[in-house]
Design a protein around this motif. Structure first.
Motif, PDB file in Angstrom:
ATOM      1  N   THR A 552       0.830  -1.215   0.000  1.00  0.00           N
ATOM      2  CA  THR A 552       0.000   0.000   0.000  1.00  0.00           C
ATOM      3  C   THR A 552       0.859   1.257   0.000  1.00  0.00           C
ATOM      4  OG1 THR A 552      -1.751  -1.169   1.191  1.00  0.00           O
ATOM      5  CG2 THR A 552      -1.837   1.213   1.216  1.00  0.00           C
ATOM      6  N   ASP A 553       1.874   1.292   0.847  1.00  0.00           N
ATOM      7  CA  ASP A 553       2.724   2.473   0.948  1.00  0.00           C
ATOM      8  C   ASP A 553       3.642   2.629  -0.264  1.00  0.00           C
ATOM      9  OD1 ASP A 553       1.546   2.894   3.370  1.00  0.00           O
ATOM     10  OD2 ASP A 553       3.204   2.103   4.559  1.00  0.00           O
ATOM     11  N   LYS A 554       4.111   1.526  -0.805  1.00  0.00           N
ATOM     12  CA  LYS A 554       5.108   1.577  -1.870  1.00  0.00           C
ATOM     13  C   LYS A 554       4.507   1.998  -3.198  1.00  0.00           C
ATOM     14  CE  LYS A 554       9.416   0.945  -3.070  1.00  0.00           C
ATOM     15  NZ  LYS A 554      10.496   1.731  -2.457  1.00  0.00           N
ATOM     16  N   VAL A 555       3.344   1.457  -3.538  1.00  0.00           N
ATOM     17  CA  VAL A 555       2.761   1.722  -4.863  1.00  0.00           C
ATOM     18  C   VAL A 555       1.429   2.458  -4.763  1.00  0.00           C
ATOM     19  CG1 VAL A 555       3.941  -0.235  -5.893  1.00  0.00           C
ATOM     20  CG2 VAL A 555       1.677  -0.567  -4.946  1.00  0.00           C
ATOM     21  N   ASN A 556       1.077   2.920  -3.553  1.00  0.00           N
ATOM     22  CA  ASN A 556      -0.164   3.692  -3.354  1.00  0.00           C
ATOM     23  C   ASN A 556      -1.383   2.928  -3.836  1.00  0.00           C
ATOM     24  OD1 ASN A 556      -1.547   5.928  -2.418  1.00  0.00           O
ATOM     25  ND2 ASN A 556      -1.481   6.980  -4.392  1.00  0.00           N
ATOM     26  N   MET A 557      -1.493   1.662  -3.448  1.00  0.00           N
ATOM     27  CA  MET A 557      -2.620   0.823  -3.854  1.00  0.00           C
ATOM     28  C   MET A 557      -3.761   1.005  -2.868  1.00  0.00           C
ATOM     29  SD  MET A 557      -2.555  -3.269  -4.689  1.00  0.00           S
ATOM     30  CE  MET A 557      -3.854  -4.000  -5.686  1.00  0.00           C
ATOM     31  N   PRO A 558      -4.995   1.261  -3.334  1.00  0.00           N
ATOM     32  CA  PRO A 558      -6.128   1.448  -2.405  1.00  0.00           C
ATOM     33  C   PRO A 558      -6.387   0.208  -1.576  1.00  0.00           C
ATOM     34  CG  PRO A 558      -6.700   2.161  -4.636  1.00  0.00           C
ATOM     35  CD  PRO A 558      -5.400   1.432  -4.735  1.00  0.00           C
ATOM     36  N   LEU A 559      -6.818   0.429  -0.324  1.00  0.00           N
ATOM     37  CA  LEU A 559      -7.076  -0.704   0.566  1.00  0.00           C
ATOM     38  C   LEU A 559      -8.184  -1.601   0.028  1.00  0.00           C
ATOM     39  CD1 LEU A 559      -6.885   1.058   4.059  1.00  0.00           C
ATOM     40  CD2 LEU A 559      -5.232  -0.519   3.072  1.00  0.00           C
ATOM     41  N   GLY A 560      -9.193  -0.997  -0.633  1.00  0.00           N
ATOM     42  CA  GLY A 560     -10.301  -1.786  -1.143  1.00  0.00           C
ATOM     43  C   GLY A 560      -9.900  -2.725  -2.268  1.00  0.00           C
ATOM     44  N   SER A 561      -8.737  -2.483  -2.898  1.00  0.00           N
ATOM     45  CA  SER A 561      -8.293  -3.330  -4.007  1.00  0.00           C
ATOM     46  C   SER A 561      -7.307  -4.393  -3.572  1.00  0.00           C
ATOM     47  CB  SER A 561      -7.651  -2.450  -5.094  1.00  0.00           C
ATOM     48  OG  SER A 561      -8.559  -1.484  -5.563  1.00  0.00           O
ATOM     49  N   LEU A 562      -6.988  -4.449  -2.275  1.00  0.00           N
ATOM     50  CA  LEU A 562      -5.970  -5.391  -1.808  1.00  0.00           C
ATOM     51  C   LEU A 562      -6.499  -6.819  -1.843  1.00  0.00           C
ATOM     52  CD1 LEU A 562      -4.212  -3.655   1.220  1.00  0.00           C
ATOM     53  CD2 LEU A 562      -3.220  -4.257  -0.972  1.00  0.00           C
ATOM     54  N   SER A 563      -5.876  -7.632  -2.646  1.00  0.00           N
ATOM     55  CA  SER A 563      -6.111  -9.071  -2.654  1.00  0.00           C
ATOM     56  C   SER A 563      -4.870  -9.705  -3.249  1.00  0.00           C
ATOM     57  CB  SER A 563      -7.350  -9.447  -3.471  1.00  0.00           C
ATOM     58  OG  SER A 563      -7.137  -9.214  -4.850  1.00  0.00           O
ATOM     59  N   LYS A 564      -4.706 -10.983  -3.031  1.00  0.00           N
ATOM     60  CA  LYS A 564      -3.495 -11.645  -3.516  1.00  0.00           C
ATOM     61  C   LYS A 564      -3.388 -11.535  -5.029  1.00  0.00           C
ATOM     62  CE  LYS A 564      -4.536 -15.480  -1.266  1.00  0.00           C
ATOM     63  NZ  LYS A 564      -5.517 -15.050  -0.244  1.00  0.00           N
ATOM     64  N   ASP A 565      -4.496 -11.742  -5.750  1.00  0.00           N
ATOM     65  CA  ASP A 565      -4.461 -11.691  -7.214  1.00  0.00           C
ATOM     66  C   ASP A 565      -4.163 -10.285  -7.715  1.00  0.00           C
ATOM     67  OD1 ASP A 565      -5.022 -14.385  -7.324  1.00  0.00           O
ATOM     68  OD2 ASP A 565      -7.192 -14.089  -7.473  1.00  0.00           O
ATOM     69  N   ASN A 566      -4.813  -9.283  -7.118  1.00  0.00           N
ATOM     70  CA  ASN A 566      -4.575  -7.901  -7.556  1.00  0.00           C
ATOM     71  C   ASN A 566      -3.137  -7.470  -7.295  1.00  0.00           C
ATOM     72  OD1 ASN A 566      -7.169  -7.711  -8.391  1.00  0.00           O
ATOM     73  ND2 ASN A 566      -7.885  -6.395  -6.750  1.00  0.00           N
ATOM     74  N   VAL A 567      -2.604  -7.834  -6.140  1.00  0.00           N
ATOM     75  CA  VAL A 567      -1.216  -7.485  -5.821  1.00  0.00           C
ATOM     76  C   VAL A 567      -0.264  -8.181  -6.788  1.00  0.00           C
ATOM     77  CG1 VAL A 567       0.600  -7.681  -4.095  1.00  0.00           C
ATOM     78  CG2 VAL A 567      -1.678  -6.975  -3.406  1.00  0.00           C
ATOM     79  N   ALA A 568      -0.539  -9.452  -7.110  1.00  0.00           N
ATOM     80  CA  ALA A 568       0.322 -10.187  -8.045  1.00  0.00           C
ATOM     81  C   ALA A 568       0.331  -9.500  -9.411  1.00  0.00           C
ATOM     82  CB  ALA A 568      -0.151 -11.632  -8.166  1.00  0.00           C
ATOM     83  N   ASP A 569      -0.845  -9.077  -9.904  1.00  0.00           N
ATOM     84  CA  ASP A 569      -0.898  -8.390 -11.200  1.00  0.00           C
ATOM     85  C   ASP A 569      -0.133  -7.075 -11.155  1.00  0.00           C
ATOM     86  OD1 ASP A 569      -2.432 -10.429 -12.203  1.00  0.00           O
ATOM     87  OD2 ASP A 569      -4.356  -9.423 -11.832  1.00  0.00           O
ATOM     88  N   LEU A 570      -0.284  -6.340 -10.055  1.00  0.00           N
ATOM     89  CA  LEU A 570       0.403  -5.055  -9.945  1.00  0.00           C
ATOM     90  C   LEU A 570       1.915  -5.234  -9.877  1.00  0.00           C
ATOM     91  CD1 LEU A 570       0.052  -2.000  -9.649  1.00  0.00           C
ATOM     92  CD2 LEU A 570      -0.026  -2.320  -7.199  1.00  0.00           C
ATOM     93  N   LEU A 571       2.366  -6.257  -9.156  1.00  0.00           N
ATOM     94  CA  LEU A 571       3.809  -6.501  -9.064  1.00  0.00           C
ATOM     95  C   LEU A 571       4.389  -6.837 -10.442  1.00  0.00           C
ATOM     96  CD1 LEU A 571       4.044  -8.549  -5.735  1.00  0.00           C
ATOM     97  CD2 LEU A 571       4.626  -6.157  -6.098  1.00  0.00           C
ATOM     98  N   ARG A 572       3.622  -7.561 -11.256  1.00  0.00           N
ATOM     99  CA  ARG A 572       4.103  -7.860 -12.615  1.00  0.00           C
ATOM    100  C   ARG A 572       4.246  -6.575 -13.421  1.00  0.00           C
ATOM    101  NH1 ARG A 572       0.169 -11.989 -12.014  1.00  0.00           N
ATOM    102  NH2 ARG A 572       1.146 -14.043 -11.662  1.00  0.00           N
ATOM    103  N   GLU A 573       3.251  -5.683 -13.276  1.00  0.00           N
ATOM    104  CA  GLU A 573       3.333  -4.415 -14.002  1.00  0.00           C
ATOM    105  C   GLU A 573       4.534  -3.590 -13.566  1.00  0.00           C
ATOM    106  OE1 GLU A 573      -0.276  -2.312 -13.476  1.00  0.00           O
ATOM    107  OE2 GLU A 573      -1.560  -3.849 -14.385  1.00  0.00           O
ATOM    108  N   LYS A 574       4.924  -3.720 -12.316  1.00  0.00           N
ATOM    109  CA  LYS A 574       6.028  -2.921 -11.771  1.00  0.00           C
ATOM    110  C   LYS A 574       7.383  -3.604 -11.940  1.00  0.00           C
ATOM    111  CE  LYS A 574       3.285   0.323 -10.263  1.00  0.00           C
ATOM    112  NZ  LYS A 574       3.284   1.661 -10.895  1.00  0.00           N
ATOM    113  N   GLY A 575       7.436  -4.693 -12.711  1.00  0.00           N
ATOM    114  CA  GLY A 575       8.725  -5.305 -13.039  1.00  0.00           C
ATOM    115  C   GLY A 575       9.244  -6.308 -12.041  1.00  0.00           C
TER     116      GLY A 575
END
Length: 625
Positions: A552-575
């Motif tokens: 949440t702090d590192k990539v400013n991801m909203p709390l309502g979007s936090l889930s394992k799948d969403n985080v995995a997709d975001l990490l892929r986008e961030k390299g």
């Protein structure tokens, strides 16, 4: 055949070929339109009747496998997201033909009443932009849900299944497969007598992502949390069905009034992993236990319980009774039985036993006027012994004798009611004497005396302080030689340190890694403290919280979007590399399971801490933000 006939035959053949080409083009266009029309993007249910404060579920479905990549949810205002998004993808192969479908689900809630329309979501499928249907939601003012007893859970579950079959929102009613039971050890007690209330989750499914929606207020009780730090995961059989049981909360309650008091229900929200039915009718795969699971977000609410509180009996009630209920013992001690004039001594009175000690008032003691008495230092400690609350409360008085002599110290006394034996008891300290000897002529140690000592120290010591004795010179002395040679000893250490710093400065990769580990250690400071205390449940909870907090702090991801799948997709986008992403998902899953269910190597907190430390450092290295 003359020229006219040849020309006519040629023209007829061209017309036939043109008709064939036209038919092929039409068939191709029809096939394309059929292919596009076969893809359906829908939102369900189409209409919902909801109430304020009660979540409902909506699902966007596409009969294709790539919904997650091109999916854009609508604006949900005035609703707020309380769960999700939950994604699900399924693939079927029947007689060599492959079909796929995917869905995204949200849990929404509103505090406003009225009729609202949730606009359609957007999906990009193979370059084509598709929009789902809208959903009409009517929200009325919420009503308190009636208490649901164990006997009618089956009826509620059947109604929920009927609602699902009629295209309504997912039922959040209790189920025969999962429910919370409130257990109390007594239903009739005296005022001030402890009642133990335990909320136990029963489930035939695996449970994860548990959060408390509504905590009981325990109105009319003095409450103290008595939950085990490492709640055991047990199994219990009921009516031939084996349940996994987990203690969610255990409270020690002390009623403060009389009459009928209610212990309110506890409500949670959790994800249950339901095994998917084998639609083919064949033998279930050995991997089905792990992969053929359907995630469903549910709300589970316990029953409430009422207890009858009786007033304490008036017969035999002592005049000094102050309301203590339980079993207690009173002791007193002196840190020294003999002292001198002006020397302080500690007189401690302690109450110990079972019951609520926190409201105990100070003792009204009458000391000899020749003893200067300071206000007592009060310390309270409570702990659990099984389901019973035990405690100690001490009052430490500092006594400063002004004159020599033998002093009798006042006795402390308490009265309490024992609910087990249903009668009153008294407890008092023993007689104690303090012997004070004649002093050595010095004044008693008071604040004024301390100021005089400090003033004398400044005048007689600090005012006469010198770096050397009179008649002796510093030049040529041993301290002078030591100071003169000091640079020759310091320089080699400085040279070694300088070379080490230069090496670290040139080591860019190593410096980044050390910085990443520093970030990870700061994130896991609290988890390390819980690991040192061997508090397993709190440790695993904090590891998950730290991982999600880092994202949440590192990539400013909203709390309502936090889930394992969403985080995995975001990490892929961030390299972030795929092994690191997989490690993140597996770590979160493992920690969530370790909180409520037995998992392999769950007691190895140090191993989990080291793995998580390395995981956060890896993400810190690889994230491109």
């Amino acid at each position: 055949m003359n020229a006219q006939q040849v020309l006519g035959e040629s023209l007829r053949m061209h017309l036939q070929c043109g008709q064939f080409r036209m038919m092929m083009v039409l068939l191709f266009l029809m096939a394309g339109s059929l292919s596009l029309s076969a893809q359906k993007f829908t939102a369900s249910p189409k209409s919902i009747d909801a109430s304020t404060g009660n979540p409902f579920k909506i699902t966007y479905s596409l009969n294709a496998s790539d919904l997650q990549n091109g999916f854009k949810p609508p604006e949900f205002k005035p609703f707020r997201i309380v769960g999700g998004p939950e994604t699900q993808t399924s693939v079927q192969i029947i007689n060599g033909a492959t079909s796929a479908s995917s869905s995204v689900s949200y849990y929404l809630s509103s505090d406003k009443t009225g009729t609202f329309t949730i606009p359609g979501a957007i999906a990009n499928v193979k370059g084509k932009r598709m929009r789902s249907n809208s959903i009409k939601v009517k929200v009325v003012k919420g009503k308190a849900q009636p208490n649901t007893s164990r006997s009618n859970r089956q009826n509620n579950n059947r109604q929920g299944q009927q609602q699902q079959g009629s295209n309504a929102a997912t039922s959040l009613a209790p189920s025969d497969n999962y429910f919370i039971e409130l257990k109390i050890n007594e239903d009739t007690v005296y005022t001030g007598q402890q009642v133990t209330a335990t909320y136990v989750l029963y489930s035939t499914y695996s449970v994860e992502n548990l959060s408390v929606l509504e905590m009981p207020h325990f109105s009319g009780f003095w409450s103290e949390d008595n939950s085990p730090s490492r709640p055991p995961a047990n199994r219990e059989q009921r009516n031939g069905v084996v349940f996994n049981t987990h203690i969610l909360k255990r409270m020690a309650l002390f009623p403060q009034g009389t009459g009928e008091l209610e212990i309110e229900p506890l409500e949670i929200e959790a994800t249950i992993l339901k095994p998917m039915q084998n639609g083919g009718g064949g033998r279930r795969s050995i991997f089905g236990r792990f992969f053929n699971q359907q995630r469903q977000r549910v709300r589970i609410k316990s029953d409430s319980k009422k207890i009858k509180v009786r007033d304490l009996p008036t017969e035999g009630k002592p005049a000094n009774f102050s309301g203590l209920v339980g079993q207690y013992r009173l002791t007193a001690s002196l840190d020294s039985l003999k002292t001198s004039e002006g020397d302080p001594v500690s007189y401690k009175i302690a109450i110990s036993g079972t019951g609520n000690l926190k409201g105990t008032a100070e003792f009204d003691l009458s000391f000899d006027p020749k003893l200067e008495v300071f206000d007592p230092k009060v310390e309270v400690e409570s702990y659990a012994q099984g389901e019973q609350i035990r405690g100690n409360k001490s009052f430490e008085y500092i006594l400063l004798p002004k004159e020599a002599g033998v002093y009798s110290l006042p006795k402390a006394e308490i009265s309490y009611f024992d609910p087990k034996r249903q009668r009153y008891f008294n407890s008092s300290t023993r007689d104690m004497r303090l012997v004070v000897r004649k002093g050595d002529g010095s004044q008693p140690f008071t604040v004024d005396a301390a100021d005089e000592i400090a003033g004398g120290f400044k005048e007689n010591v600090i005012g006469k302080f010198r770096l050397y004795e009179k008649g002796r010179h510093f030049y040529g002395s041993m301290p002078f030689i030591a100071l003169l040679s000091l640079p020759f000893f310091i320089f080699p250490f400085y040279l070694v340190r300088h070379r080490k710093n230069e090496t670290e400065r040139l080591d860019v990769v190593g410096r980044k890694r050390r910085a990443a580990l520093n970030v990870a250690q700061k994130r896991l400071d609290e988890a390390k403290g819980l690991m040192d205390k061997n508090d397993r449940k709190a440790f695993y909870n904090d590891v998950v919280r730290s991982l999600y907090g880092y994202i949440t702090d590192k990539v400013n991801m909203p709390l309502g979007s936090l889930s394992k799948d969403n985080v995995a997709d975001l990490l892929r986008e961030k390299g972030v590399q795929e092994p690191t992403i997989n490690k993140f998902v597996e770590t979160v899953k493992y920690c969530e399971m370790a909180v409520y269910a037995p998992v392999p190597d769950a007691d190895n907190l140090k191993g989990t801490y080291d793995d998580t430390l390395s995981l956060i450092a890896d993400m810190e290295d690889q994230l491109q933000v």
